[in-house]
Design an enzyme around this catalytic site. Structure first.
Site, PDB file in Angstrom:
ATOM      1  N   TYR A 130       0.880  -1.172   0.000  1.00 60.15           N
ATOM      2  CA  TYR A 130       0.000   0.000   0.000  1.00 60.15           C
ATOM      3  C   TYR A 130       0.910   1.213   0.000  1.00 60.15           C
ATOM      4  O   TYR A 130       1.937   1.211   0.702  1.00 60.15           O
ATOM      5  CB  TYR A 130      -0.877   0.028   1.257  1.00 60.15           C
ATOM      6  CG  TYR A 130      -2.086  -0.874   1.176  1.00 60.15           C
ATOM      7  CD1 TYR A 130      -2.960  -0.807   0.103  1.00 60.15           C
ATOM      8  CD2 TYR A 130      -2.362  -1.773   2.195  1.00 60.15           C
ATOM      9  CE1 TYR A 130      -4.078  -1.624   0.039  1.00 60.15           C
ATOM     10  CE2 TYR A 130      -3.477  -2.597   2.145  1.00 60.15           C
ATOM     11  CZ  TYR A 130      -4.329  -2.512   1.055  1.00 60.15           C
ATOM     12  OH  TYR A 130      -5.428  -3.322   0.985  1.00 60.15           O
ATOM     13  N   THR A 156      -1.232  -2.672  -4.788  1.00 58.49           N
ATOM     14  CA  THR A 156      -2.702  -2.582  -4.779  1.00 58.49           C
ATOM     15  C   THR A 156      -3.125  -1.185  -5.220  1.00 58.49           C
ATOM     16  O   THR A 156      -2.677  -0.187  -4.655  1.00 58.49           O
ATOM     17  CB  THR A 156      -3.252  -2.896  -3.374  1.00 58.49           C
ATOM     18  OG1 THR A 156      -2.900  -4.233  -3.052  1.00 58.49           O
ATOM     19  CG2 THR A 156      -4.763  -2.747  -3.320  1.00 58.49           C
ATOM     20  N   LYS A 252      -2.604  -4.959  -8.778  1.00 57.94           N
ATOM     21  CA  LYS A 252      -3.832  -5.586  -8.259  1.00 57.94           C
ATOM     22  C   LYS A 252      -4.957  -4.565  -8.113  1.00 57.94           C
ATOM     23  O   LYS A 252      -4.720  -3.454  -7.624  1.00 57.94           O
ATOM     24  CB  LYS A 252      -3.514  -6.205  -6.884  1.00 57.94           C
ATOM     25  CG  LYS A 252      -4.699  -6.783  -6.145  1.00 57.94           C
ATOM     26  CD  LYS A 252      -4.238  -7.506  -4.892  1.00 57.94           C
ATOM     27  CE  LYS A 252      -5.397  -8.095  -4.128  1.00 57.94           C
ATOM     28  NZ  LYS A 252      -6.192  -7.087  -3.415  1.00 57.94           N
ATOM     29  N   HIS A 276     -11.307  -6.158  -4.866  1.00 56.45           N
ATOM     30  CA  HIS A 276     -10.917  -6.196  -3.460  1.00 56.45           C
ATOM     31  C   HIS A 276     -11.920  -7.016  -2.635  1.00 56.45           C
ATOM     32  O   HIS A 276     -12.304  -6.642  -1.529  1.00 56.45           O
ATOM     33  CB  HIS A 276     -10.801  -4.778  -2.908  1.00 56.45           C
ATOM     34  CG  HIS A 276      -9.724  -4.606  -1.878  1.00 56.45           C
ATOM     35  ND1 HIS A 276      -8.503  -4.058  -2.167  1.00 56.45           N
ATOM     36  CD2 HIS A 276      -9.675  -4.936  -0.563  1.00 56.45           C
ATOM     37  CE1 HIS A 276      -7.764  -4.042  -1.072  1.00 56.45           C
ATOM     38  NE2 HIS A 276      -8.452  -4.574  -0.082  1.00 56.45           N
TER      39      HIS A 276
HETATM   40  C1  GLV Z   1      -7.718  -4.209   3.513  1.00 53.83           C
HETATM   41  O1  GLV Z   1      -7.042  -4.557   2.571  1.00 53.83           O
HETATM   42  C2  GLV Z   1      -9.103  -4.492   3.637  1.00 53.83           C
HETATM   43  O2  GLV Z   1      -9.768  -4.761   2.629  1.00 53.83           O
HETATM   44  O3  GLV Z   1      -9.594  -4.444   4.763  1.00 53.83           O
END
Ligand code: GLV
Length: 396
Positions: A130, A156, A252, A276
Protein backbone atom coordinates in the site's frame (compact mmCIF):
# COMPACT_ATOMS: atom_id res chain seq x y z
CA UNK A 1 -13.51 -33.64 14.79
CA UNK A 2 -16.17 -33.17 12.09
CA UNK A 3 -15.56 -34.58 8.62
CA UNK A 4 -14.43 -31.68 6.47
CA UNK A 5 -15.26 -32.08 2.80
CA UNK A 6 -15.49 -28.55 1.44
CA UNK A 7 -14.59 -24.91 2.08
CA UNK A 8 -17.98 -24.23 3.70
CA UNK A 9 -17.18 -26.80 6.42
CA UNK A 10 -14.01 -24.86 7.22
CA UNK A 11 -16.00 -21.64 7.25
CA UNK A 12 -18.42 -23.02 9.83
CA UNK A 13 -15.58 -24.16 12.12
CA UNK A 14 -13.91 -20.78 11.60
CA UNK A 15 -17.10 -18.98 12.63
CA UNK A 16 -17.21 -20.95 15.87
CA UNK A 17 -13.54 -20.53 16.78
CA UNK A 18 -12.57 -16.94 15.92
CA UNK A 19 -13.82 -13.77 17.65
CA UNK A 20 -16.81 -12.20 15.93
CA UNK A 21 -14.87 -9.00 15.23
CA UNK A 22 -12.37 -10.82 13.00
CA UNK A 23 -14.92 -13.16 11.43
CA UNK A 24 -16.97 -10.10 10.49
CA UNK A 25 -13.89 -8.33 9.14
CA UNK A 26 -13.27 -11.19 6.70
CA UNK A 27 -16.93 -11.79 5.90
CA UNK A 28 -17.80 -8.21 4.97
CA UNK A 29 -18.19 -6.30 1.78
CA UNK A 30 -18.63 -2.55 1.62
CA UNK A 31 -22.03 -0.88 2.13
CA UNK A 32 -24.84 -3.06 0.73
CA UNK A 33 -22.39 -5.91 -0.06
CA UNK A 34 -23.82 -6.30 -3.56
CA UNK A 35 -20.42 -6.78 -5.22
CA UNK A 36 -19.28 -9.05 -2.39
CA UNK A 37 -22.29 -11.31 -3.10
CA UNK A 38 -21.95 -11.06 -6.88
CA UNK A 39 -18.35 -12.28 -6.80
CA UNK A 40 -19.53 -15.71 -5.64
CA UNK A 41 -22.92 -15.74 -7.32
CA UNK A 42 -21.61 -14.98 -10.81
CA UNK A 43 -19.41 -18.07 -10.76
CA UNK A 44 -22.63 -20.05 -10.35
CA UNK A 45 -24.00 -18.65 -13.61
CA UNK A 46 -21.27 -20.44 -15.55
CA UNK A 47 -21.81 -24.11 -16.37
CA UNK A 48 -19.28 -26.73 -17.42
CA UNK A 49 -19.31 -29.01 -20.45
CA UNK A 50 -19.09 -32.67 -19.53
CA UNK A 51 -17.00 -34.88 -21.82
CA UNK A 52 -16.72 -38.68 -21.64
CA UNK A 53 -14.54 -41.51 -22.84
CA UNK A 54 -11.40 -39.39 -22.56
CA UNK A 55 -8.25 -40.97 -21.12
CA UNK A 56 -8.03 -39.37 -17.66
CA UNK A 57 -4.76 -40.91 -16.53
CA UNK A 58 -1.62 -38.92 -15.79
CA UNK A 59 -3.37 -35.72 -14.72
CA UNK A 60 -1.61 -32.69 -13.23
CA UNK A 61 -2.84 -29.45 -11.67
CA UNK A 62 0.59 -27.80 -11.94
CA UNK A 63 1.06 -24.52 -13.76
CA UNK A 64 3.00 -21.26 -13.48
CA UNK A 65 2.24 -17.75 -12.24
CA UNK A 66 4.68 -14.96 -13.28
CA UNK A 67 7.07 -17.72 -14.27
CA UNK A 68 7.01 -19.38 -10.82
CA UNK A 69 5.94 -23.01 -10.63
CA UNK A 70 2.67 -23.56 -8.78
CA UNK A 71 1.10 -26.86 -7.74
CA UNK A 72 -2.32 -25.38 -8.54
CA UNK A 73 -3.08 -22.08 -10.34
CA UNK A 74 -3.70 -20.39 -7.02
CA UNK A 75 -1.84 -17.96 -4.79
CA UNK A 76 -2.75 -16.89 -1.27
CA UNK A 77 -4.07 -13.33 -1.52
CA UNK A 78 -2.84 -10.54 0.74
CA UNK A 79 -5.29 -10.33 3.63
CA UNK A 80 -4.96 -7.64 6.31
CA UNK A 81 -4.95 -8.74 9.97
CA UNK A 82 -4.40 -12.42 9.13
CA UNK A 83 -2.45 -12.78 12.37
CA UNK A 84 -5.64 -11.88 14.25
CA UNK A 85 -7.55 -14.79 12.67
CA UNK A 86 -5.11 -17.13 14.37
CA UNK A 87 -1.93 -16.48 16.38
CA UNK A 88 1.07 -16.02 14.04
CA UNK A 89 -1.41 -16.40 11.17
CA UNK A 90 0.76 -15.04 8.36
CA UNK A 91 3.66 -17.34 9.28
CA UNK A 92 1.34 -20.36 9.43
CA UNK A 93 -0.35 -19.54 6.13
CA UNK A 94 3.00 -18.88 4.42
CA UNK A 95 4.33 -22.20 5.65
CA UNK A 96 1.28 -24.09 4.42
CA UNK A 97 1.57 -22.37 1.02
CA UNK A 98 5.26 -23.18 0.81
CA UNK A 99 4.77 -26.87 1.61
CA UNK A 100 1.88 -27.11 -0.85
CA UNK A 101 3.79 -25.31 -3.60
CA UNK A 102 1.81 -22.11 -4.15
CA UNK A 103 2.79 -18.44 -3.61
CA UNK A 104 1.95 -16.61 -0.41
CA UNK A 105 1.34 -12.85 -0.54
CA UNK A 106 2.00 -10.86 2.61
CA UNK A 107 -0.19 -7.78 3.15
CA UNK A 108 1.29 -4.44 4.22
CA UNK A 109 -1.43 -4.59 6.92
CA UNK A 110 -0.26 -7.92 8.30
CA UNK A 111 0.35 -8.74 11.94
CA UNK A 112 3.56 -10.74 11.40
CA UNK A 113 6.18 -8.51 9.81
CA UNK A 114 8.00 -9.01 6.50
CA UNK A 115 11.12 -10.03 8.43
CA UNK A 116 9.17 -12.46 10.63
CA UNK A 117 7.66 -14.29 7.67
CA UNK A 118 11.02 -14.41 5.86
CA UNK A 119 12.66 -15.90 8.94
CA UNK A 120 10.09 -18.71 9.17
CA UNK A 121 9.91 -19.70 5.48
CA UNK A 122 12.32 -20.69 2.73
CA UNK A 123 10.28 -20.08 -0.47
CA UNK A 124 10.34 -16.40 -1.47
CA UNK A 125 6.93 -14.87 -0.88
CA UNK A 126 5.24 -11.92 -2.62
CA UNK A 127 4.83 -8.62 -0.81
CA UNK A 128 1.70 -6.50 -1.26
CA UNK A 129 2.33 -2.78 -1.07
CA UNK A 130 0.00 0.00 0.00
CA UNK A 131 1.41 3.39 -0.81
CA UNK A 132 1.61 5.95 1.95
CA UNK A 133 1.78 9.74 2.02
CA UNK A 134 5.05 9.22 3.87
CA UNK A 135 7.15 8.30 0.83
CA UNK A 136 10.15 7.42 3.02
CA UNK A 137 8.07 4.80 4.78
CA UNK A 138 6.87 3.39 1.42
CA UNK A 139 10.49 3.26 0.23
CA UNK A 140 11.55 1.52 3.40
CA UNK A 141 8.79 -1.07 2.92
CA UNK A 142 10.09 -1.75 -0.60
CA UNK A 143 13.64 -2.10 0.69
CA UNK A 144 12.50 -4.39 3.51
CA UNK A 145 10.70 -6.61 0.98
CA UNK A 146 13.84 -6.70 -1.14
CA UNK A 147 16.02 -7.58 1.86
CA UNK A 148 13.57 -10.36 2.78
CA UNK A 149 14.04 -11.88 -0.71
CA UNK A 150 10.45 -11.32 -1.89
CA UNK A 151 10.12 -12.45 -5.51
CA UNK A 152 7.33 -10.05 -6.54
CA UNK A 153 5.82 -6.76 -5.46
CA UNK A 154 2.02 -6.70 -5.60
CA UNK A 155 0.93 -3.06 -5.80
CA UNK A 156 -2.70 -2.58 -4.78
CA UNK A 157 -4.39 0.15 -6.81
CA UNK A 158 -7.95 0.08 -5.50
CA UNK A 159 -7.48 1.15 -1.90
CA UNK A 160 -6.26 4.72 -1.57
CA UNK A 161 -9.29 5.27 0.62
CA UNK A 162 -11.22 2.59 2.49
CA UNK A 163 -14.72 1.44 1.52
CA UNK A 164 -17.04 1.42 4.53
CA UNK A 165 -17.78 -1.96 6.07
CA UNK A 166 -20.58 -1.40 8.56
CA UNK A 167 -19.72 -4.32 10.84
CA UNK A 168 -16.15 -3.13 11.43
CA UNK A 169 -17.46 0.21 12.69
CA UNK A 170 -20.08 -1.44 14.89
CA UNK A 171 -17.57 -3.96 16.30
CA UNK A 172 -14.88 -1.33 16.91
CA UNK A 173 -12.38 -3.42 14.89
CA UNK A 174 -8.80 -3.12 16.15
CA UNK A 175 -5.60 -5.16 16.47
CA UNK A 176 -5.29 -6.22 19.22
CA UNK A 177 -9.01 -6.05 20.14
CA UNK A 178 -9.96 -3.57 22.85
CA UNK A 179 -11.40 -5.49 25.78
CA UNK A 180 -14.90 -4.04 25.96
CA UNK A 181 -17.68 -6.04 27.64
CA UNK A 182 -19.14 -7.46 24.37
CA UNK A 183 -15.62 -8.44 23.23
CA UNK A 184 -14.90 -10.18 26.55
CA UNK A 185 -18.22 -12.06 26.43
CA UNK A 186 -17.40 -13.19 22.90
CA UNK A 187 -13.82 -14.17 23.86
CA UNK A 188 -15.17 -16.35 26.67
CA UNK A 189 -16.48 -18.72 23.99
CA UNK A 190 -13.30 -18.52 21.87
CA UNK A 191 -10.85 -19.78 24.50
CA UNK A 192 -8.61 -21.69 22.07
CA UNK A 193 -8.05 -18.51 20.02
CA UNK A 194 -7.36 -16.54 23.22
CA UNK A 195 -4.84 -19.03 24.61
CA UNK A 196 -2.90 -19.12 21.35
CA UNK A 197 -2.93 -15.31 21.19
CA UNK A 198 -1.57 -15.08 24.73
CA UNK A 199 1.25 -17.36 23.61
CA UNK A 200 2.52 -15.01 20.86
CA UNK A 201 4.02 -11.54 20.93
CA UNK A 202 2.68 -10.77 17.45
CA UNK A 203 -0.54 -8.85 18.12
CA UNK A 204 -0.05 -5.52 16.34
CA UNK A 205 0.48 -4.38 12.74
CA UNK A 206 4.01 -5.78 12.46
CA UNK A 207 5.09 -3.81 9.39
CA UNK A 208 4.01 -0.53 10.93
CA UNK A 209 4.24 -0.38 14.70
CA UNK A 210 7.77 0.71 15.56
CA UNK A 211 8.45 1.79 11.97
CA UNK A 212 6.42 5.02 11.77
CA UNK A 213 5.71 8.04 13.91
CA UNK A 214 2.71 10.30 14.27
CA UNK A 215 -0.13 7.82 13.89
CA UNK A 216 -3.03 8.59 16.24
CA UNK A 217 -4.07 4.95 16.73
CA UNK A 218 -1.77 2.21 15.47
CA UNK A 219 -4.31 -0.48 16.35
CA UNK A 220 -6.96 0.81 13.93
CA UNK A 221 -6.90 -0.12 10.26
CA UNK A 222 -9.46 2.60 9.60
CA UNK A 223 -7.47 5.36 11.33
CA UNK A 224 -4.28 4.21 9.65
CA UNK A 225 -5.70 4.18 6.13
CA UNK A 226 -7.47 7.53 6.57
CA UNK A 227 -4.34 9.23 7.92
CA UNK A 228 -1.51 7.54 6.06
CA UNK A 229 -2.57 6.10 2.69
CA UNK A 230 -1.72 8.23 -0.32
CA UNK A 231 -4.96 9.47 -1.93
CA UNK A 232 -2.90 11.01 -4.73
CA UNK A 233 -1.58 7.69 -6.08
CA UNK A 234 -1.66 7.85 -9.89
CA UNK A 235 -0.09 6.00 -12.84
CA UNK A 236 3.01 8.22 -12.70
CA UNK A 237 3.61 7.21 -9.09
CA UNK A 238 2.93 3.56 -9.94
CA UNK A 239 5.61 3.73 -12.65
CA UNK A 240 8.08 5.19 -10.14
CA UNK A 241 7.34 2.43 -7.60
CA UNK A 242 7.86 -0.19 -10.31
CA UNK A 243 11.17 1.40 -11.22
CA UNK A 244 12.25 1.58 -7.60
CA UNK A 245 11.46 -2.11 -7.06
CA UNK A 246 13.07 -3.20 -10.31
CA UNK A 247 11.80 -6.78 -9.98
CA UNK A 248 8.57 -8.53 -10.89
CA UNK A 249 5.44 -6.46 -10.36
CA UNK A 250 1.79 -7.50 -10.12
CA UNK A 251 -0.76 -4.68 -10.31
CA UNK A 252 -3.83 -5.59 -8.26
CA UNK A 253 -7.31 -4.12 -8.35
CA UNK A 254 -7.95 -3.73 -12.09
CA UNK A 255 -11.60 -3.94 -13.15
CA UNK A 256 -11.73 -1.77 -16.24
CA UNK A 257 -10.35 -2.36 -19.75
CA UNK A 258 -8.80 1.13 -19.93
CA UNK A 259 -6.96 0.57 -16.64
CA UNK A 260 -5.84 -2.87 -17.79
CA UNK A 261 -4.36 -1.31 -20.94
CA UNK A 262 -2.53 1.27 -18.86
CA UNK A 263 -1.12 -1.43 -16.55
CA UNK A 264 0.03 -3.47 -19.54
CA UNK A 265 1.66 -0.38 -21.09
CA UNK A 266 3.62 0.19 -17.88
CA UNK A 267 5.12 -3.28 -18.26
CA UNK A 268 3.57 -5.07 -15.27
CA UNK A 269 4.37 -8.79 -15.15
CA UNK A 270 0.75 -9.52 -14.23
CA UNK A 271 -2.48 -7.77 -13.36
CA UNK A 272 -5.08 -8.99 -10.91
CA UNK A 273 -8.67 -8.50 -12.01
CA UNK A 274 -10.13 -7.71 -8.62
CA UNK A 275 -12.67 -5.58 -6.78
CA UNK A 276 -10.92 -6.20 -3.46
CA UNK A 277 -13.32 -8.97 -2.50
CA UNK A 278 -16.28 -6.58 -2.84
CA UNK A 279 -14.81 -4.44 -0.05
CA UNK A 280 -14.26 -1.19 -1.96
CA UNK A 281 -16.64 0.01 -4.72
CA UNK A 282 -20.02 -1.50 -3.84
CA UNK A 283 -21.90 -1.80 -7.12
CA UNK A 284 -18.83 -2.69 -9.18
CA UNK A 285 -18.93 -5.72 -11.48
CA UNK A 286 -17.94 -9.08 -10.05
CA UNK A 287 -14.37 -10.08 -10.93
CA UNK A 288 -15.40 -13.05 -13.07
CA UNK A 289 -17.77 -10.88 -15.14
CA UNK A 290 -15.07 -8.26 -15.68
CA UNK A 291 -12.48 -10.86 -16.70
CA UNK A 292 -13.41 -11.71 -20.34
CA UNK A 293 -13.29 -8.13 -21.68
CA UNK A 294 -9.96 -7.50 -19.95
CA UNK A 295 -8.53 -10.71 -21.38
CA UNK A 296 -9.73 -9.77 -24.84
CA UNK A 297 -8.08 -6.34 -24.52
CA UNK A 298 -4.72 -7.22 -22.93
CA UNK A 299 -4.50 -11.01 -22.61
CA UNK A 300 -1.76 -11.16 -25.26
CA UNK A 301 0.30 -8.43 -23.57
CA UNK A 302 0.27 -9.23 -19.87
CA UNK A 303 -0.46 -12.20 -17.63
CA UNK A 304 -3.95 -11.86 -16.18
CA UNK A 305 -4.92 -13.18 -12.73
CA UNK A 306 -8.25 -13.04 -10.89
CA UNK A 307 -9.39 -12.82 -7.30
CA UNK A 308 -12.84 -12.53 -5.75
CA UNK A 309 -15.47 -15.18 -5.06
CA UNK A 310 -13.36 -18.31 -5.34
CA UNK A 311 -14.68 -20.92 -2.92
CA UNK A 312 -14.15 -24.14 -4.90
CA UNK A 313 -11.91 -25.87 -7.38
CA UNK A 314 -14.70 -25.49 -9.92
CA UNK A 315 -14.44 -21.69 -9.53
CA UNK A 316 -10.68 -21.85 -10.13
CA UNK A 317 -11.26 -24.00 -13.21
CA UNK A 318 -13.84 -21.56 -14.57
CA UNK A 319 -11.47 -18.59 -14.19
CA UNK A 320 -8.56 -20.49 -15.72
CA UNK A 321 -10.73 -21.79 -18.57
CA UNK A 322 -11.83 -18.22 -19.26
CA UNK A 323 -8.13 -17.37 -19.68
CA UNK A 324 -6.75 -16.33 -16.28
CA UNK A 325 -3.21 -17.63 -15.77
CA UNK A 326 -3.81 -17.81 -12.03
CA UNK A 327 -6.25 -17.04 -9.23
CA UNK A 328 -6.05 -15.95 -5.60
CA UNK A 329 -7.87 -17.16 -2.54
CA UNK A 330 -8.37 -14.81 0.41
CA UNK A 331 -11.38 -15.82 2.48
CA UNK A 332 -11.06 -19.50 1.50
CA UNK A 333 -7.65 -19.79 3.17
CA UNK A 334 -8.63 -17.56 6.12
CA UNK A 335 -11.51 -19.95 6.92
CA UNK A 336 -8.98 -22.81 7.10
CA UNK A 337 -6.54 -20.77 9.16
CA UNK A 338 -9.14 -19.69 11.72
CA UNK A 339 -10.57 -23.21 11.88
CA UNK A 340 -7.37 -25.22 12.26
CA UNK A 341 -4.25 -23.05 11.92
CA UNK A 342 -1.59 -24.14 9.44
CA UNK A 343 -3.27 -27.54 8.96
CA UNK A 344 -6.49 -25.74 8.03
CA UNK A 345 -4.78 -23.75 5.28
CA UNK A 346 -3.31 -26.99 3.95
CA UNK A 347 -6.77 -28.54 4.15
CA UNK A 348 -8.29 -25.67 2.17
CA UNK A 349 -5.64 -26.04 -0.53
CA UNK A 350 -6.13 -29.82 -0.66
CA UNK A 351 -9.90 -29.43 -1.02
CA UNK A 352 -9.50 -26.92 -3.84
CA UNK A 353 -6.89 -29.04 -5.62
CA UNK A 354 -9.03 -32.16 -5.48
CA UNK A 355 -12.10 -30.31 -6.73
CA UNK A 356 -10.07 -28.69 -9.51
CA UNK A 357 -8.45 -31.96 -10.57
CA UNK A 358 -11.64 -34.03 -10.70
CA UNK A 359 -13.67 -31.30 -12.37
CA UNK A 360 -10.97 -30.80 -14.99
CA UNK A 361 -11.08 -34.54 -15.67
CA UNK A 362 -14.90 -34.58 -15.97
CA UNK A 363 -14.48 -31.86 -18.59
CA UNK A 364 -12.13 -34.15 -20.50
CA UNK A 365 -8.89 -32.32 -19.73
CA UNK A 366 -5.78 -33.65 -18.01
CA UNK A 367 -3.52 -30.65 -17.67
CA UNK A 368 -3.98 -26.96 -16.93
CA UNK A 369 -2.59 -25.96 -20.37
CA UNK A 370 -5.39 -27.98 -22.01
CA UNK A 371 -8.12 -26.07 -20.15
CA UNK A 372 -9.77 -23.46 -22.39
CA UNK A 373 -13.07 -21.64 -23.02
CA UNK A 374 -14.36 -24.69 -24.84
CA UNK A 375 -15.24 -26.32 -21.50
CA UNK A 376 -17.41 -23.37 -20.41
CA UNK A 377 -21.09 -22.72 -20.96
CA UNK A 378 -21.55 -19.02 -20.36
CA UNK A 379 -24.89 -17.15 -20.60
CA UNK A 380 -25.11 -14.98 -23.74
CA UNK A 381 -25.27 -11.77 -21.71
CA UNK A 382 -22.74 -12.80 -19.03
CA UNK A 383 -20.68 -9.64 -19.45
CA UNK A 384 -23.86 -7.54 -19.30
CA UNK A 385 -25.25 -5.39 -22.07
CA UNK A 386 -24.47 -2.08 -20.45
CA UNK A 387 -25.81 0.96 -22.19
CA UNK A 388 -23.26 3.22 -23.84
CA UNK A 389 -24.63 6.66 -22.98
CA UNK A 390 -22.01 8.69 -24.84
CA UNK A 391 -20.87 12.06 -23.44
CA UNK A 392 -23.47 14.00 -21.49
CA UNK A 393 -24.67 17.16 -23.19
CA UNK A 394 -24.59 20.17 -20.91
CA UNK A 395 -26.52 23.37 -21.22
CA UNK A 396 -24.43 26.18 -22.63
C1 GLV B 1 -7.72 -4.21 3.51
O1 GLV B 1 -7.04 -4.56 2.57
C2 GLV B 1 -9.10 -4.49 3.64
O2 GLV B 1 -9.77 -4.76 2.63
O3 GLV B 1 -9.59 -4.44 4.76
Amino acid sequence: MPVITNIDDLKELYRRRVPKMFYDYAESGSWTEQTFRDNERDFDLIRLRQRVAVDMSGRSTASTMIGEEVALPVALAPVGLTGMQCADGEIKAARAAEKFGVPFTLSTMSICSIEDVAEHTTRPFWFQLYTMKDTDFTSRLIERARAAGCSALVITLDLQILGQRHKDLKNGLSAPPKLTLPVMLDLATKWRWGLEMLGTKRRQFGNIVGHVKGVSDTSSLMAWTAEQFDPALDWGKVAKLMEQWGGKVILKGILDVEDAKKAAELGADAIVVSNHGGRQLDGALSSIRALPAILDAVGDKVEVHLDGGIRSGQDILKAVAMGAQGTYIGRAFVYGLGAMGEAGVTKALEILQREFDLTMAFCGRRRVEEVDRDILLVPEDFEGRWKDWGPRKRRA
